[in-house]
Scaffold this motif. Sequence first.
Motif, PDB file in Angstrom:
ATOM      1  N   THR A 152       6.453  13.639  -2.171  1.00 42.80           N
ATOM      2  CA  THR A 152       6.372  14.227  -3.775  1.00 42.80           C
ATOM      3  C   THR A 152       5.347  15.240  -3.783  1.00 42.80           C
TER       4      THR A 152
ATOM      5  N   ILE B 106       9.901   9.512  -5.332  1.00 47.46           N
ATOM      6  CA  ILE B 106      10.170   8.710  -6.511  1.00 47.46           C
ATOM      7  C   ILE B 106      11.546   8.994  -6.693  1.00 47.46           C
TER       8      ILE B 106
ATOM      9  N   ASN C 279      -2.738   8.331  -6.387  1.00 47.66           N
ATOM     10  CA  ASN C 279      -1.232   8.020  -6.335  1.00 47.66           C
ATOM     11  C   ASN C 279      -0.825   8.565  -4.989  1.00 47.66           C
TER      12      ASN C 279
ATOM     13  N   GLY D 201      -2.208  -1.410 -10.828  1.00 51.64           N
ATOM     14  CA  GLY D 201      -1.693  -0.139 -11.650  1.00 51.64           C
ATOM     15  C   GLY D 201      -1.983  -0.245 -13.146  1.00 51.64           C
ATOM     16  N   THR D 202      -2.338   0.680 -13.911  1.00 51.92           N
ATOM     17  CA  THR D 202      -2.321   0.509 -15.335  1.00 51.92           C
ATOM     18  C   THR D 202      -1.326   1.507 -15.856  1.00 51.92           C
ATOM     19  N   GLY D 203      -0.644   2.371 -15.341  1.00 55.43           N
ATOM     20  CA  GLY D 203       0.335   3.236 -15.623  1.00 55.43           C
ATOM     21  C   GLY D 203      -0.214   4.161 -16.519  1.00 55.43           C
TER      22      GLY D 203
ATOM     23  N   GLY E 119      -2.898   6.508 -15.526  1.00 48.35           N
ATOM     24  CA  GLY E 119      -3.418   7.777 -14.665  1.00 48.35           C
ATOM     25  C   GLY E 119      -2.540   9.043 -14.782  1.00 48.35           C
ATOM     26  N   LEU E 120      -1.201   9.010 -14.792  1.00 47.83           N
ATOM     27  CA  LEU E 120      -0.701  10.191 -14.998  1.00 47.83           C
ATOM     28  C   LEU E 120      -0.498  10.618 -16.307  1.00 47.83           C
TER      29      LEU E 120
ATOM     30  N   PHE F 280       3.620   3.140 -17.708  1.00 48.54           N
ATOM     31  CA  PHE F 280       4.614   3.004 -16.747  1.00 48.54           C
ATOM     32  C   PHE F 280       3.996   2.934 -15.258  1.00 48.54           C
ATOM     33  N   THR F 281       4.148   1.846 -14.643  1.00 48.29           N
ATOM     34  CA  THR F 281       3.608   1.434 -13.374  1.00 48.29           C
ATOM     35  C   THR F 281       4.699   0.752 -12.229  1.00 48.29           C
ATOM     36  N   THR F 282       4.595   1.245 -11.154  1.00 47.50           N
ATOM     37  CA  THR F 282       5.457   0.407 -10.114  1.00 47.50           C
ATOM     38  C   THR F 282       4.506  -0.368  -9.379  1.00 47.50           C
ATOM     39  N   LYS F 283       3.144  -0.172  -9.377  1.00 41.71           N
ATOM     40  CA  LYS F 283       2.078  -1.141  -8.889  1.00 41.71           C
ATOM     41  C   LYS F 283       1.850  -2.199  -9.159  1.00 41.71           C
TER      42      LYS F 283
ATOM     43  N   ASP G 178       2.564  15.044  -0.859  1.00 42.07           N
ATOM     44  CA  ASP G 178       2.310  13.743   0.372  1.00 42.07           C
ATOM     45  C   ASP G 178       3.630  13.759   0.875  1.00 42.07           C
TER      46      ASP G 178
ATOM     47  N   ILE H  89       7.617   8.660 -15.223  1.00 40.69           N
ATOM     48  CA  ILE H  89       6.027   8.467 -14.652  1.00 40.69           C
ATOM     49  C   ILE H  89       4.803   8.931 -15.525  1.00 40.69           C
TER      50      ILE H  89
ATOM     51  N   ALA I 169       0.775   5.798  -2.584  1.00 40.76           N
ATOM     52  CA  ALA I 169       2.313   5.892  -2.228  1.00 40.76           C
ATOM     53  C   ALA I 169       2.478   5.816  -0.483  1.00 40.76           C
TER      54      ALA I 169
HETATM   55  P1  ADP Z   1      -0.494   3.722 -11.874  1.00 42.87           P
HETATM   56  O1  ADP Z   1      -1.028   4.568 -10.740  1.00 42.87           O
HETATM   57  O2  ADP Z   1      -1.621   2.953 -12.529  1.00 42.87           O
HETATM   58  O3  ADP Z   1       0.835   3.226 -11.629  1.00 42.87           O
HETATM   59  P2  ADP Z   1       0.313   6.538 -12.845  1.00 42.87           P
HETATM   60  O4  ADP Z   1       0.563   6.847 -14.472  1.00 42.87           O
HETATM   61  O5  ADP Z   1      -0.849   7.206 -12.165  1.00 42.87           O
HETATM   62  O6  ADP Z   1       0.013   4.803 -13.066  1.00 42.87           O
HETATM   63  O7  ADP Z   1       1.612   6.456 -11.955  1.00 42.87           O
HETATM   64  C1  ADP Z   1       2.712   5.965 -12.514  1.00 42.87           C
HETATM   65  C2  ADP Z   1       3.743   5.761 -11.427  1.00 42.87           C
HETATM   66  O8  ADP Z   1       4.188   6.859 -11.005  1.00 42.87           O
HETATM   67  C3  ADP Z   1       3.218   4.615 -10.209  1.00 42.87           C
HETATM   68  O9  ADP Z   1       3.302   3.583 -10.475  1.00 42.87           O
HETATM   69  C4  ADP Z   1       4.230   5.262  -9.358  1.00 42.87           C
HETATM   70  O10 ADP Z   1       5.492   4.470  -9.342  1.00 42.87           O
HETATM   71  C5  ADP Z   1       4.527   6.937  -9.558  1.00 42.87           C
HETATM   72  N1  ADP Z   1       3.894   7.795  -8.719  1.00 42.87           N
HETATM   73  C6  ADP Z   1       2.754   8.583  -9.088  1.00 42.87           C
HETATM   74  N2  ADP Z   1       2.717   9.194  -8.138  1.00 42.87           N
HETATM   75  C7  ADP Z   1       3.315   9.124  -7.018  1.00 42.87           C
HETATM   76  C8  ADP Z   1       3.678   9.510  -5.833  1.00 42.87           C
HETATM   77  N3  ADP Z   1       2.792  10.613  -5.203  1.00 42.87           N
HETATM   78  N4  ADP Z   1       4.678   9.127  -4.934  1.00 42.87           N
HETATM   79  C9  ADP Z   1       5.476   8.027  -5.485  1.00 42.87           C
HETATM   80  N5  ADP Z   1       5.233   7.435  -6.735  1.00 42.87           N
HETATM   81  C10 ADP Z   1       4.280   7.985  -7.620  1.00 42.87           C
END
Ligand code: ADP
Length: 551
Positions: free
Chosen positions: A542, A492, A457, A513-515, A517-518, A505-508, A487, A500, A461
């Motif tokens: 972040t 965010i 991530n 992105g699958t949303g 990971g976190l 939830f994803t902004t990718k 980083d 997040i 980012a």
């Molecule tokens: P994905 O990576 O598939 O989008 P995640 O659950 O890993 O799903 O992350 C969700 C969202 O959190 C990301 O789409 C991003 O918008 C935000 N995010 C996560 N880590 C960071 C970061 N280090 N800096 C900025 N945004 C982040």
Amino acid sequence: MEEKYYKKLWWEIILATLSFSVIPLFVLGIVIYQQFSVSYTAKIMDSLKTLAENRCSSVDLFFEERLSQLISLANTHSVEKLKDEDYLNKVFNIIQTRSKSFLDLGVIDHEGNHLAYVGPYYNILKGVNYKNEDWFAAVMTTGTYISDVFMGFRKIPHFIIAVMVREKNRIWILRATIDSDILENIVRAAQLGKKGDAFIINRENILQTAPRFSGKLLEHPITPDFAAASGTQAEELPVQGQDNLFATSVIKNKKWVMVIREDPKEQLTPLLRARFLAALIGLGGVLLITIGAVFTTKSMMKELMAMERKKALSDEISIQSSKLAALGKMAAGIAHEINNPLAVIGEKAGWLKDLLNMEDISHSQHLQEFSDTVAKIEQYVVRAKTVTHRLLGFARRMEPVAEKVNINSVMDEAIDFLENESRYRSIDIQTDYYPNLPLTLSDSGQLQQVFLNILNNAIDAIGKDGEILIKTKHIAKNNEIAIAITDNGPGIPKDMLNKIFDPFFTTKEVGKGTGLGLSISYGIIEKLGGRIMVASEEGQGTTFTIYLPIR
Ligand code: ADP
């Protein structure tokens, strides 16, 4: 699609709840109101009837008293005496001291001659002959007589009570007149409220008393014709386009009709108020039910959506882990397969090296080249062994285990995985490890997955040209280890920080992105007894911090 389905479900539940509660409420309200309305109107009608009957009785009583007064006067005095106006005056005065109901008193002979008179119209009435008057003929035939109200010689509304007396061979009449105001006084007691009216009509529908609003004395009233009424009745009838309540009752002595008129609005005010109140309560009820239904449905939908998402997440996790397990197995197989040839290549390279040291070859002019080549072969065999070793480690870690883990070295491995990627994007990964970080009982494979997620991530980012700093620390007082990954990416936005960790939830961009990971990382760390926090400043970067208990 999903949104549409929930919206439809939401409407269906709300409409069902509303129709099952509002319709019975309406029916109940209307039925109760109808019942109340019918019985209340009946009660009003009854009380109007009673009022009309009471007023009739009062008029009857009044007539009876006047008649008996006249009859006893006529029967206790001879015409000779009463002819004497002084005497008649005396008798009249005695009667008037008790009650002022008679206006005057007159004695008339059988031919209609006015023999004697006392009263205020002496000049007009003295010597008048009544032979041709209607009332005279009536009293001569019936013996007693009460007239309708009329103007007569005196031109003032009044009516007559007369009795005929037979004295030996003479017939004469004792007559009294009564001001019509007296009747009005009796009737007035029935004029209820602001718009109520009460009056008497004769059988020709001519007003015998002056009403408040319904017409003029001695004219037709502005109401339906009740001249033919019998008994006591009450009904609702329109007058000039407006509904009115009427009660009628017949006066026995005179066959006049007592009419009582009421404005239904005034009489039915409590009913209208009840209707208004019922409507208000009903409306309040509907509002409450609607609000309740909306809220309950909303929370139900929320719960449903959360449940569906949880299910989707766990489905996704199990798919992912089965994929990983398969991948692990394959990696282990490949590693084994490659390890054997590598061992042989390594061994042969060693043998080659030994041979190079032998005399005859050591004089060869290509000796240096040979020996460099062998060294390169050995170097790449070692490198290939590291890769197979790592693959084996990866395969082994697919199964959840509890082992003594050195967090720093797990992190190093994760960094190793991303080395190429970070170099390609010129992202500098710096480490600041706590020296002698205590080991802890945990699952290194799962931890590595979490570290990889967070590092990935961070790289995504930053994009290009940036820095990632990884710090580990032993927090002795809490007996835990803190791992901070910082980083210098775009950060965010505040309104996104609490989203997040949500699954999906994803902004990718789509496909990247699958949303998950976190949210998966969050679940893993929680299962390992730790917690994961995020701090971010827009434009600055972040930091994800993981706290793990030392076990
Ligand atoms: P994905 O990576 O598939 O989008 P995640 O659950 O890993 O799903 O992350 C969700 C969202 O959190 C990301 O789409 C991003 O918008 C935000 N995010 C996560 N880590 C960071 C970061 N280090 N800096 C900025 N945004 C982040």
